[in-house]
Design a protein around this motif. Structure first.
Motif, PDB file in Angstrom:
ATOM      1  N   TRP A  93     -33.548 -21.336 -33.661  1.00 56.40           N
ATOM      2  CA  TRP A  93     -33.190 -20.220 -34.304  1.00 56.40           C
ATOM      3  C   TRP A  93     -32.337 -20.910 -35.595  1.00 56.40           C
ATOM      4  O   TRP A  93     -32.913 -20.312 -37.185  1.00 56.40           O
ATOM      5  CB  TRP A  93     -31.566 -19.594 -33.713  1.00 56.40           C
TER       6      TRP A  93
ATOM      7  N   ALA B  24     -35.023 -22.908 -37.041  1.00 57.81           N
ATOM      8  CA  ALA B  24     -36.425 -21.923 -37.398  1.00 57.81           C
ATOM      9  C   ALA B  24     -36.452 -21.292 -38.683  1.00 57.81           C
ATOM     10  O   ALA B  24     -37.557 -21.191 -39.878  1.00 57.81           O
ATOM     11  CB  ALA B  24     -36.939 -21.336 -36.580  1.00 57.81           C
TER      12      ALA B  24
ATOM     13  N   VAL C  22     -41.139 -24.817 -32.898  1.00 53.74           N
ATOM     14  CA  VAL C  22     -40.857 -22.611 -33.254  1.00 53.74           C
ATOM     15  C   VAL C  22     -40.657 -22.538 -34.753  1.00 53.74           C
ATOM     16  O   VAL C  22     -40.925 -21.915 -35.131  1.00 53.74           O
ATOM     17  CB  VAL C  22     -39.482 -22.985 -32.183  1.00 53.74           C
TER      18      VAL C  22
ATOM     19  N   ASN D 165     -44.101 -21.300 -36.889  1.00 51.17           N
ATOM     20  CA  ASN D 165     -44.760 -19.840 -36.796  1.00 51.17           C
ATOM     21  C   ASN D 165     -44.716 -19.436 -37.669  1.00 51.17           C
ATOM     22  O   ASN D 165     -44.263 -18.621 -38.283  1.00 51.17           O
ATOM     23  CB  ASN D 165     -43.699 -19.673 -35.451  1.00 51.17           C
TER      24      ASN D 165
ATOM     25  N   ASN E 193     -43.596 -15.693 -38.021  1.00 51.71           N
ATOM     26  CA  ASN E 193     -42.273 -15.688 -38.697  1.00 51.71           C
ATOM     27  C   ASN E 193     -42.720 -15.231 -40.523  1.00 51.71           C
ATOM     28  O   ASN E 193     -41.694 -14.756 -41.177  1.00 51.71           O
ATOM     29  CB  ASN E 193     -41.579 -16.715 -38.300  1.00 51.71           C
TER      30      ASN E 193
ATOM     31  N   SER F  43     -34.721 -13.875 -35.836  1.00 52.77           N
ATOM     32  CA  SER F  43     -33.835 -14.074 -35.329  1.00 52.77           C
ATOM     33  C   SER F  43     -33.406 -13.880 -33.271  1.00 52.77           C
ATOM     34  O   SER F  43     -33.990 -14.541 -32.616  1.00 52.77           O
ATOM     35  CB  SER F  43     -31.960 -13.755 -34.996  1.00 52.77           C
TER      36      SER F  43
ATOM     37  N   THR G 203     -37.558 -15.267 -32.060  1.00 49.77           N
ATOM     38  CA  THR G 203     -37.005 -16.442 -32.021  1.00 49.77           C
ATOM     39  C   THR G 203     -36.321 -17.050 -30.813  1.00 49.77           C
ATOM     40  O   THR G 203     -36.634 -18.038 -29.441  1.00 49.77           O
ATOM     41  CB  THR G 203     -36.538 -17.140 -32.587  1.00 49.77           C
TER      42      THR G 203
END
Lengths: 310, 328
Positions: free
Chosen positions: B132, B135, B201, B204, B207, B253, B256
């Motif tokens: 979290w 990322a 992650v 992404n 995101n 958030s 993720t």
């Protein structure tokens, strides 16, 4: 709220103490790339490079210790001559088609019904999305127990109603469908909520106009609802296909690809080549490359269709 | 385009939006909230609903939908919880019992020990929090640069990031695994290291897409004054942009964290050490060696964190879902 379109060129109004345009642009670029560098590293190493590497590996033989050797099309030959190859593609295709019927049409119908209801909406929305929040392993192990031919819930229900019981995961004829049921149960919720959002954006006066023209309920769905949500329907069709092409946890946990390869999917076969049968990374990558090309073809078709829509 | 989808029931707050159906004098509505004319008109018109048949059909349908949904989506979970509390004999009994005869709560403690759930949950939480933070930091900076600083080749980079959305991670599972065992140029070996989870992650595209779209909607006038005063870009990001971006940061958030809890194949490959496993993988590895009711108890414990998250962040999750689907 209106979004302002951002023009790519900077405003050319003279500012106080401009330190020469080129110097400012260079500074801008420098700080921008400063912000970008971490993301570029992550993408380059863990998103872009693996795609390139997949192509390279398809034509190489490697055991991760010695330097790889070029073997031309050998990997592809190995893969195509594997008796499980045709079966895996067939299963993946059948799985995708079944999952489209269950996971594409049903959520749309459910969303239409939910959108008509005026009560308990919050509850229904919560409940339908609940399985999506659970880790897939929970759904899969739970259903493994339901499918148990003896005391499993499903056979008990069939028995109670007086229908013949099924052998679910243990028979070649029902194993694949059993996996589709688990998948659908896990993923139905996100489809329903996305369609629901799209349905809520349809202006009500379109329905009114259709009603004044004497269209019945099904005609209204056909002539108003579906055309209004066509773009979302197209997008979801592609997302669904991409999602089902990568079915892995269901065969891995429930059937191990059996009985008699009835549930081997392409993704699962890839895993077996690389991580079960002594690290044949080349063959696994060759198979992965085929899957990637298939998915890109689907994506290209979808993009064409979306363009034509617009 | 006005996006009302983020507030699913926004439709019910416009009493001014009268449908053209004239109200007949008598109002029979005791349930004003649900039957108010303000509800956005859908396929079936309010008039049709109010007819005698319309009402009958509506209530039958409502009861039917409620029953089916509860049976299909809630009952399996009920079966899981009660199954955990049944004894070994009772769970194998035919026909099955609807309630456990002697609910046994000790099984949860057994499952906790057998699956080593303490370690598994601790690992998963550690990966989730790390993912979290990492990322979010990486993707926010990238989206800010692409949206507001607009460097050279920015569009090419953006296209490259979105292109990864077309290729699902499982397709490149083998080369990605090989990359993690030996990161090119740097030569790191990341197996069994949390970075094997955190780096991918952060890469992404989804995101980046969500964040950039939000930053694009922030008017440049807000930032220009600060720019003229010579405020450095990172200060603009921290003190102007981030405070207004709270909703989208929340969505990213949650997605993720949920993704880390749900992911299976990737942690199965890169975290083979049983001390480092995530909860999903850990349960799958031990499930063969314990009894049915202990498995169910383990599943119940594994589901609780996600259900709590869903309970508290329902609104953000739904908003994120619909925001993502409006790409087309």
């Amino acid at each position: 709220m209106e979004t302002l379109t951002v023009e790519p060129q900077r405003r050319t109004a003279p500012r106080r103490r401009p330190p020469s345009k080129r110097g400012r642009a260079a500074r801008r670029n420098l700080s921008a790339y400063g912000f970008l560098c971490a993301a570029l590293f992550c993408f380059a190493m863990f998103a872009w490079w693996p795609i390139v590497k997949e192509v390279l590996l398809s034509f190489q033989s490697t055991n991760l210790v010695d330097p790889p050797t070029w073997v031309g099309l050998d990997n592809f030959r190995t893969v195509v001559h594997d008796p499980a190859f045709g079966q895996a593609w067939r299963n993946t295709l059948v799985f995708t088609l079944l999952a489209l019927v269950c996971g594409y049409i049903i959520p749309f119908a459910v969303a239409i019904v939910l959108n008509e209801l005026r009560h308990a909406r919050a509850y229904l929305r919560f409940v339908v999305y609940l399985p999506v929040m659970l880790p897939p392993i929970v759904a899969v192990l739970l259903f493994r127990w339901f499918y148990d031919p003896g005391p499993g819930l499903f056979n008990q229900i069939l028995d109670f109603v007086g229908l013949p019981t099924l052998s679910w995961l243990d028979s070649t004829s029902t194993a694949l469908i059993s996996l589709v049921i688990v998948s659908t149960w896990m993923n139905l919720g996100s489809g329903v909520l996305i369609y629901l959002a799209a349905l809520q954006n349809i202006p009500g006066d379109l329905y009114e106009a259709a009603e004044l023209d004497g269209a019945g309920i099904f005609k209204r769905i056909w002539h108003v609802t579906i055309p209004q949500t066509r773009l979302i329907l197209l997008l979801m069709l592609m997302l669904q296909i991409v999602a089902t092409m990568q079915v892995f946890i269901e065969p891995y946990m429930l059937t191990g690809g059996g009985p008699e390869n009835a549930t081997v999917t392409v993704a699962y076969l890839m895993y077996q080549y690389a991580f079960v049968y002594g690290g044949n990374y080349g063959a696994g990558s060759a198979l992965g490359l085929m899957l990637m090309v298939a998915l890109l073809a689907v994506a290209a078709v979808q993009l064409r269709l979306t363009r034509e829509e617009k | 385009m006005v996006n009302t989808t983020a507030r699913p029931d926004a439709a019910e707050q416009t009493p001014g939006e009268k449908t053209t159906v004239r109200r007949t004098g008598r109002t029979t509505s005791r349930r004003r909230g649900a039957w108010a004319e303000g509800h956005t008109r859908t396929i079936v018109s309010p008039l049709e609903l109010k007819s005698r048949w319309g009402r009958k059909i509506y209530w039958t349908l409502l009861v039917f939908v409620l029953l089916v949904f509860t049976l299909v989506f809630v009952f399996p979970l009920y079966w899981m919880v009660t199954g955990a509390m049944k004894s070994g004999e009772e769970i194998a009994q035919m026909p099955p019992t609807l309630f456990p005869k002697h609910p046994d709560f000790g099984v949860f403690a057994d499952a906790w020990k057998l699956f080593d759930i303490g370690t598994l949950l601790k690992n998963t939480l550690y990966y989730a929090v790390g993912a979290w933070l990492f990322a979010l930091a990486v993707d926010v900076c990238a989206a800010y640069a692409l949206s507001k600083l607009r460097p050279m080749f920015g569009n090419i980079i953006l296209a490259g990031m979105f292109a990864t959305l077309m290729i699902p991670p499982i397709v490149v599972m083998i080369p990605a695994y090989i990359t993690v065992t030996d990161v090119p140029i740097f030569g790191w070996h990341l197996l069994n290291s949390p970075w094997a989870i955190w780096f991918p992650v952060a890469a992404n595209g989804f995101n980046i897409f969500l964040l950039k779209r939000f930053f694009d909607s922030i008017p440049n006038e807000l930032l220009e004054a600060a720019e003229i005063d010579g405020v450095p870009p990172w200060r603009i990001l921290v003190s102007i942009i981030l405070p207004i971006s709270r909703p989208i940061l929340g969505v990213v958030s949650i997605f993720t964290v949920v993704a880390i809890f749900k992911d299976f194949v990737w942690p199965l490959l890169v975290l083979p050490d049983s001390e480092k496993m995530t909860i999903s993988v850990g349960l799958s590895q031990t499930a063969g060696a314990v009894t049915q009711n202990q498995i169910m108890a383990g599943l119940v414990i594994a589901s609780i964190p996600m259900i709590i998250v869903f309970f508290f962040f329902q609104r953000s999750i739904m908003a994120g879902l619909t925001a993502g689907s409006l790409k087309g």
